[in-house]
Design a protein around this motif. Structure first.
Motif, PDB file in Angstrom:
ATOM      1  N   TYR A  94      29.194 -26.064  -1.282  1.00 48.04           N
ATOM      2  CA  TYR A  94      28.930 -26.221   0.717  1.00 48.04           C
ATOM      3  C   TYR A  94      29.626 -25.651   1.321  1.00 48.04           C
ATOM      4  O   TYR A  94      29.904 -25.814   2.470  1.00 48.04           O
ATOM      5  N   LEU A 104      32.458 -14.378   6.792  1.00 47.62           N
ATOM      6  CA  LEU A 104      32.122 -13.452   6.115  1.00 47.62           C
ATOM      7  C   LEU A 104      31.395 -13.038   7.535  1.00 47.62           C
ATOM      8  O   LEU A 104      31.403 -11.498   7.874  1.00 47.62           O
ATOM      9  N   GLY A 151      16.807 -23.913   6.252  1.00 50.79           N
ATOM     10  CA  GLY A 151      16.997 -23.213   5.953  1.00 50.79           C
ATOM     11  C   GLY A 151      17.089 -21.250   5.968  1.00 50.79           C
ATOM     12  O   GLY A 151      17.993 -20.812   6.396  1.00 50.79           O
ATOM     13  N   TRP A 192      21.976 -11.720   0.236  1.00 52.12           N
ATOM     14  CA  TRP A 192      22.445 -13.169   0.474  1.00 52.12           C
ATOM     15  C   TRP A 192      21.008 -13.907   0.541  1.00 52.12           C
ATOM     16  O   TRP A 192      20.463 -15.074   0.547  1.00 52.12           O
ATOM     17  N   TRP A 199      19.618 -20.895  -4.910  1.00 59.66           N
ATOM     18  CA  TRP A 199      19.500 -22.570  -5.249  1.00 59.66           C
ATOM     19  C   TRP A 199      17.207 -23.167  -5.500  1.00 59.66           C
ATOM     20  O   TRP A 199      17.949 -24.150  -6.021  1.00 59.66           O
ATOM     21  N   ASP A 221      28.611 -14.730  -6.154  1.00 64.69           N
ATOM     22  CA  ASP A 221      29.599 -15.043  -5.052  1.00 64.69           C
ATOM     23  C   ASP A 221      31.189 -13.659  -5.764  1.00 64.69           C
ATOM     24  O   ASP A 221      31.569 -13.745  -4.437  1.00 64.69           O
ATOM     25  N   ALA A 224      29.615 -11.123  -3.203  1.00 62.68           N
ATOM     26  CA  ALA A 224      29.660 -11.025  -1.758  1.00 62.68           C
ATOM     27  C   ALA A 224      30.711 -12.034  -1.543  1.00 62.68           C
ATOM     28  O   ALA A 224      31.149 -11.483  -0.339  1.00 62.68           O
ATOM     29  N   LYS A 225      31.759 -12.152  -2.056  1.00 61.30           N
ATOM     30  CA  LYS A 225      33.526 -12.314  -1.812  1.00 61.30           C
ATOM     31  C   LYS A 225      33.993 -11.283  -1.702  1.00 61.30           C
ATOM     32  O   LYS A 225      34.362 -10.471  -1.241  1.00 61.30           O
TER      33      LYS A 225
END
Ligand code: RET
Length: 246
Positions: A94, A104, A151, A192, A199, A221, A224-225
């Motif tokens: 987090y 992003l 969230g 996303w 989670w 990750d 997404a990165k």
């Protein structure tokens, strides 16, 4: 013994995390070299990708070293003991996301001509999403799902801004901008969606083991990165960025 049993990552989990660390830091170095070839004033997207990948590298260094977690009691353990089992909650994720998810979003909206007021609100709701996710992960009781719902509401707002107002303003910059924005925003929106699912299975429901968590979040990750950064930077490289005045 049933008391004090801990759900932990194994050495295989750690090996995979070291591999993900290498992917993050190598992509980071490639973009650092690439950014020197871009004229000053048009480097902001490369610089944001460097922020994202440097942060991710340090987060993966921590997790591969079995650092950056705390043990939380779970109602139902994943392992053989049904009660009083603790699970590793990786709060370092987090801390990473608080830095990388706004960055992003900025790589997208700074190329869309979205007004500054909308950009600020977008970033704030992104922070709401990550902080409620962190608090929910650390809460033991069912109230964690309340935080999770807040969230998710924030994520719905982010999707709406990207696919509505931001896409429209990208259209005003020209067809090339609209095309690049729509493809990148679609990839980001899809990826996303998978984070709250991860989670729910890990920090929320304790359904899958910490090793499986590392594989699920790790593949996400990497997509997404680094993969997202490369796709987005290649699309932007075909556009005339001087119209953006950044
Ligand atoms: C949480 C739980 C609360 C509800 C929602 C979440 C979404 C998280 C997202 C994270 C994205 C992270 C990325 C990281 C780096 O690449 C916090 C899991 C909706 C969308 C893209």
């Amino acid at each position: 013994p049933p008391y004090g049993a801990v759900e932990h990552i194994t050495t295989h989990g750690s090996d995979w995390l070291w591999a993900a660390f290498c992917i993050m830091i190598l992509s980071d170095l490639v973009i650092m070299v690439w950014h020197f070839m871009i004229p000053r004033g048009q480097r902001v997207f490369h610089q944001l990708c460097i922020v994202i990948l440097s942060t991710a590298s340090i987060a993966y260094f921590s997790m591969a070293s079995d650092l950056g977690y705390t043990n939380i009691l779970t109602e139902f353990g994943h392992g053989e003991y049904p009660i009083d089992v603790t699970r590793q909650i990786w709060y370092v994720r987090y801390i990473d996301w608080v830095i990388t998810t706004p960055a992003l979003l900025l790589t997208l909206v700074l190329a869309s001509g979205l007004p500054l007021s909308d950009i600020i609100t977008l970033v704030f709701f992104d922070l709401v999403m990550i902080v409620t996710g962190l608090i929910g992960a650390l809460v033991f009781s069912r109230y964690k799902w309340g935080y999770f719902s807040f969230g998710c509401a924030a994520l719905f707002y982010i999707w709406w801004v990207l696919l509505g107002p931001a896409r429209t303003s990208a259209g005003a910059l020209g067809a090339g901008y609209k095309k690049a924005f729509t493809s990148s925003a679609a990839i980001l929106s899809f990826l996303w969606l998978l984070y709250p699912i991860a989670w729910g299975l890990c920090d929320g429901g304790n359904v899958i083991s910490p090793d499986s968590e590392m594989i699920f979040y790790g593949i996400l990750d990497v997509c997404a990165k680094p993969i997202f950064c490369f796709i987005h930077l290649f699309m932007l490289s075909k556009l005339d960025l001087s119209v953006l005045q950044l």
